[in-house]
Design a protein around this motif. Structure first.
Motif, PDB file in Angstrom:
ATOM      1  N   LYS A   3       0.842  -1.199   0.000  1.00 36.03           N
ATOM      2  CA  LYS A   3       0.000   0.000   0.000  1.00 36.03           C
ATOM      3  C   LYS A   3       0.874   1.244   0.000  1.00 36.03           C
ATOM      4  O   LYS A   3       1.905   1.290   0.658  1.00 36.03           O
ATOM      5  N   GLY A   4       0.403   2.272  -0.706  1.00 31.81           N
ATOM      6  CA  GLY A   4       1.084   3.558  -0.689  1.00 31.81           C
ATOM      7  C   GLY A   4       0.717   4.337   0.571  1.00 31.81           C
ATOM      8  O   GLY A   4      -0.181   3.959   1.334  1.00 31.81           O
ATOM      9  N   PHE A   5       1.405   5.455   0.779  1.00 34.53           N
ATOM     10  CA  PHE A   5       1.195   6.266   1.972  1.00 34.53           C
ATOM     11  C   PHE A   5      -0.261   6.708   2.124  1.00 34.53           C
ATOM     12  O   PHE A   5      -0.858   6.562   3.191  1.00 34.53           O
ATOM     13  N   PHE A   6      -0.839   7.287   1.063  1.00 31.16           N
ATOM     14  CA  PHE A   6      -2.193   7.831   1.182  1.00 31.16           C
ATOM     15  C   PHE A   6      -3.234   6.739   1.368  1.00 31.16           C
ATOM     16  O   PHE A   6      -4.230   6.934   2.062  1.00 31.16           O
ATOM     17  N   LYS A   7      -3.007   5.579   0.800  1.00 37.66           N
ATOM     18  CA  LYS A   7      -3.918   4.441   0.999  1.00 37.66           C
ATOM     19  C   LYS A   7      -3.862   3.999   2.464  1.00 37.66           C
ATOM     20  O   LYS A   7      -4.888   3.744   3.093  1.00 37.66           O
ATOM     21  N   LYS A   8      -2.647   3.921   3.012  1.00 35.12           N
ATOM     22  CA  LYS A   8      -2.492   3.546   4.418  1.00 35.12           C
ATOM     23  C   LYS A   8      -3.106   4.606   5.333  1.00 35.12           C
ATOM     24  O   LYS A   8      -3.746   4.271   6.327  1.00 35.12           O
ATOM     25  N   LEU A   9      -2.914   5.882   4.984  1.00 35.02           N
ATOM     26  CA  LEU A   9      -3.493   6.959   5.780  1.00 35.02           C
ATOM     27  C   LEU A   9      -5.010   6.893   5.743  1.00 35.02           C
ATOM     28  O   LEU A   9      -5.679   6.965   6.776  1.00 35.02           O
ATOM     29  N   LEU A  10      -5.574   6.733   4.556  1.00 32.01           N
ATOM     30  CA  LEU A  10      -7.019   6.656   4.371  1.00 32.01           C
ATOM     31  C   LEU A  10      -7.627   5.501   5.158  1.00 32.01           C
ATOM     32  O   LEU A  10      -8.713   5.627   5.730  1.00 32.01           O
ATOM     33  N   GLU A  11      -6.941   4.391   5.218  1.00 28.65           N
ATOM     34  CA  GLU A  11      -7.462   3.207   5.891  1.00 28.65           C
ATOM     35  C   GLU A  11      -7.146   3.160   7.383  1.00 28.65           C
ATOM     36  O   GLU A  11      -7.544   2.238   8.077  1.00 28.65           O
ATOM     37  N   GLY A  12      -6.431   4.162   7.888  1.00 28.66           N
ATOM     38  CA  GLY A  12      -6.130   4.212   9.317  1.00 28.66           C
ATOM     39  C   GLY A  12      -5.086   3.207   9.752  1.00 28.66           C
ATOM     40  O   GLY A  12      -5.019   2.830  10.922  1.00 28.66           O
ATOM     41  N   PHE A  14      -1.936   3.498  10.196  1.00 25.70           N
ATOM     42  CA  PHE A  14      -0.823   3.987  11.015  1.00 25.70           C
ATOM     43  C   PHE A  14      -1.149   3.987  12.509  1.00 25.70           C
ATOM     44  O   PHE A  14      -0.272   4.241  13.328  1.00 25.70           O
ATOM     45  N   GLY A  15      -2.388   3.722  12.859  1.00 30.93           N
ATOM     46  CA  GLY A  15      -2.799   3.783  14.257  1.00 30.93           C
ATOM     47  C   GLY A  15      -3.298   5.176  14.597  1.00 30.93           C
ATOM     48  O   GLY A  15      -2.993   6.153  13.907  1.00 30.93           O
ATOM     49  N   LEU A  16      -4.064   5.266  15.663  1.00 33.86           N
ATOM     50  CA  LEU A  16      -4.722   6.523  16.014  1.00 33.86           C
ATOM     51  C   LEU A  16      -3.733   7.623  16.396  1.00 33.86           C
ATOM     52  O   LEU A  16      -3.820   8.739  15.890  1.00 33.86           O
ATOM     53  N   ALA A  17      -2.804   7.336  17.270  1.00 33.97           N
ATOM     54  CA  ALA A  17      -1.886   8.378  17.748  1.00 33.97           C
ATOM     55  C   ALA A  17      -1.052   8.946  16.608  1.00 33.97           C
ATOM     56  O   ALA A  17      -0.962  10.169  16.441  1.00 33.97           O
ATOM     57  N   LYS A  18      -0.461   8.096  15.816  1.00 29.92           N
ATOM     58  CA  LYS A  18       0.390   8.555  14.714  1.00 29.92           C
ATOM     59  C   LYS A  18      -0.439   9.292  13.665  1.00 29.92           C
ATOM     60  O   LYS A  18      -0.027  10.337  13.157  1.00 29.92           O
ATOM     61  N   THR A  19      -1.615   8.765  13.350  1.00 32.03           N
ATOM     62  CA  THR A  19      -2.466   9.410  12.351  1.00 32.03           C
ATOM     63  C   THR A  19      -2.886  10.786  12.821  1.00 32.03           C
ATOM     64  O   THR A  19      -2.767  11.766  12.087  1.00 32.03           O
ATOM     65  N   TYR A  20      -3.373  10.890  14.044  1.00 29.05           N
ATOM     66  CA  TYR A  20      -3.874  12.169  14.550  1.00 29.05           C
ATOM     67  C   TYR A  20      -2.741  13.168  14.798  1.00 29.05           C
ATOM     68  O   TYR A  20      -2.793  14.301  14.318  1.00 29.05           O
ATOM     69  N   TRP A  21      -1.735  12.764  15.571  1.00 31.86           N
ATOM     70  CA  TRP A  21      -0.714  13.719  15.994  1.00 31.86           C
ATOM     71  C   TRP A  21       0.326  14.019  14.918  1.00 31.86           C
ATOM     72  O   TRP A  21       0.662  15.188  14.699  1.00 31.86           O
ATOM     73  N   LEU A  22       0.826  13.018  14.252  1.00 29.29           N
ATOM     74  CA  LEU A  22       1.876  13.250  13.260  1.00 29.29           C
ATOM     75  C   LEU A  22       1.296  13.766  11.947  1.00 29.29           C
ATOM     76  O   LEU A  22       1.682  14.831  11.462  1.00 29.29           O
ATOM     77  N   TYR A  23       0.347  13.007  11.402  1.00 31.29           N
ATOM     78  CA  TYR A  23      -0.190  13.363  10.082  1.00 31.29           C
ATOM     79  C   TYR A  23      -1.321  14.387  10.159  1.00 31.29           C
ATOM     80  O   TYR A  23      -1.674  14.977   9.145  1.00 31.29           O
ATOM     81  N   GLY A  24      -1.862  14.612  11.343  1.00 32.65           N
ATOM     82  CA  GLY A  24      -2.907  15.614  11.524  1.00 32.65           C
ATOM     83  C   GLY A  24      -2.361  16.887  12.137  1.00 32.65           C
ATOM     84  O   GLY A  24      -2.229  17.905  11.461  1.00 32.65           O
ATOM     85  N   GLY A  28      -0.725  19.885  10.045  1.00 33.99           N
ATOM     86  CA  GLY A  28      -1.565  21.073  10.121  1.00 33.99           C
ATOM     87  C   GLY A  28      -0.788  22.292  10.591  1.00 33.99           C
ATOM     88  O   GLY A  28      -0.938  23.391  10.045  1.00 33.99           O
ATOM     89  N   PHE A  29       0.060  22.103  11.586  1.00 33.52           N
ATOM     90  CA  PHE A  29       0.890  23.202  12.093  1.00 33.52           C
ATOM     91  C   PHE A  29       1.840  23.698  11.009  1.00 33.52           C
ATOM     92  O   PHE A  29       1.966  24.907  10.773  1.00 33.52           O
ATOM     93  N   ILE A  30       2.501  22.770  10.327  1.00 27.10           N
ATOM     94  CA  ILE A  30       3.428  23.145   9.252  1.00 27.10           C
ATOM     95  C   ILE A  30       2.675  23.835   8.117  1.00 27.10           C
ATOM     96  O   ILE A  30       3.144  24.834   7.567  1.00 27.10           O
ATOM     97  N   ILE A  56      -9.530  15.642   4.223  1.00 25.84           N
ATOM     98  CA  ILE A  56     -10.616  14.673   4.070  1.00 25.84           C
ATOM     99  C   ILE A  56     -10.062  13.255   4.180  1.00 25.84           C
ATOM    100  O   ILE A  56     -10.629  12.404   4.881  1.00 25.84           O
ATOM    101  N   VAL A  57      -8.938  13.008   3.522  1.00 30.20           N
ATOM    102  CA  VAL A  57      -8.278  11.692   3.623  1.00 30.20           C
ATOM    103  C   VAL A  57      -7.857  11.441   5.069  1.00 30.20           C
ATOM    104  O   VAL A  57      -8.087  10.358   5.620  1.00 30.20           O
ATOM    105  N   LEU A  58      -7.258  12.436   5.695  1.00 34.28           N
ATOM    106  CA  LEU A  58      -6.809  12.316   7.086  1.00 34.28           C
ATOM    107  C   LEU A  58      -7.968  12.004   8.027  1.00 34.28           C
ATOM    108  O   LEU A  58      -7.872  11.102   8.861  1.00 34.28           O
ATOM    109  N   THR A  59      -9.046  12.743   7.904  1.00 34.85           N
ATOM    110  CA  THR A  59     -10.194  12.536   8.795  1.00 34.85           C
ATOM    111  C   THR A  59     -10.775  11.143   8.628  1.00 34.85           C
ATOM    112  O   THR A  59     -11.132  10.497   9.618  1.00 34.85           O
ATOM    113  N   THR A  60     -10.842  10.666   7.405  1.00 42.45           N
ATOM    114  CA  THR A  60     -11.303   9.293   7.177  1.00 42.45           C
ATOM    115  C   THR A  60     -10.371   8.307   7.880  1.00 42.45           C
ATOM    116  O   THR A  60     -10.824   7.363   8.538  1.00 42.45           O
TER     117      THR A  60
END
Length: 102
Positions: A3-12, A14-24, A28-30, A56-60
């Protein structure tokens, strides 16, 4: 098949903490720092469209990771709420930008 990065992100995946804090939160701050330096209205619009699609991908992904989260359910609920409101806010900002250009 890998799976590519965005597919893995879309499907969650990476886990909740990494998805929310790192990729969210961190992305978002950057992004907010980048937006502060954009002077071109056209570039700002392009960046905002791309970032809104990313949100939208991130929230999913946050929702899917939250559904699988095995810790305290309050963290999954709070992450879902915060991510959803952030995405709704970005959509509203994008709509207001389009309206202001017309």
């Amino acid at each position: 098949m890998k799976k590519g990065f965005f597919k893995k992100l879309l499907e969650g995946d990476f886990g909740l903490a990494k998805t929310y804090w790192l990729y969210g939160a961190l992305v978002g701050f950057i992004s907010s720092l980048v937006i502060d330096f954009i002077e071109s209205t056209q570039f700002l619009m392009i960046f905002s469209v791309i970032y809104t699609i990313y949100r939208i991908v991130l929230t999913t992904g946050v929702w899917r990771a939250g559904d699988r989260y095995e810790g305290s359910k309050i963290w999954a609920i709070l992450a879902k709420i915060a991510s959803t409101f952030g995405t709704i806010f970005m959509i509203i900002v994008l709509i207001l930008m389009v309206i202001s250009l017309v």
